[in-house]
Write a protein that holds these residues in place. Sequence first.
Motif: not given
Length: 168
Positions: A48-74
């Motif tokens: 893993w040390d020789i590869l280019t990291p692709q970090p997760s997005e923070i804040p994450a875009t949730p797959f659930s519309h319920l979380l999106q509408f409530n502005d919540e994170q998974p």
Amino acid sequence: SGGRHLRDSEQVEPPSVGLAHTLARYEFELGRLKTGTPARIDGTTINWDILTPQPSEIPATPFSHLLQFNDEQPTMVGQGQIITCHQTSTNEETHQLVMKYEHTLPIYDGMDGSGNGPRYCPSIYKKVQRFPDRNGHNCFLEPEGLTTDIVYPNGMSGPYPEEIQLKI
């Protein structure tokens, strides 16, 4: 299919045979799709040390519309449990292997045939075939979970037989 995939799907993701039986009972038309899902990789064998990291997005875009509408994170993100993917690429040696074993591919991928797929995601063979002047194609190594060493090589789909998958 060109051969068995290297993923032991029974342990990771059970087959959907029951779903197919249920759909058939309700007289839905059943069929098979080409997928060319890439073999999974044992993450403990990757440097893993020789590869280019692709970090997760923070804040994450949730797959659930319920979380999106409530502005919540998974939940996992809220607990700080996120996964970093890594970017790598193929090389000339990989491309030579991909073309050398073209004859092992099912007709829908290797020999100008066509098949029905769930979405457009060209196989590594099609990428190398269509872009012969490129020295490499992106591959994103995506860990399949927080508690497993199994890694999905996004960008490496191809229904090669097991022995060829190992070489590639």
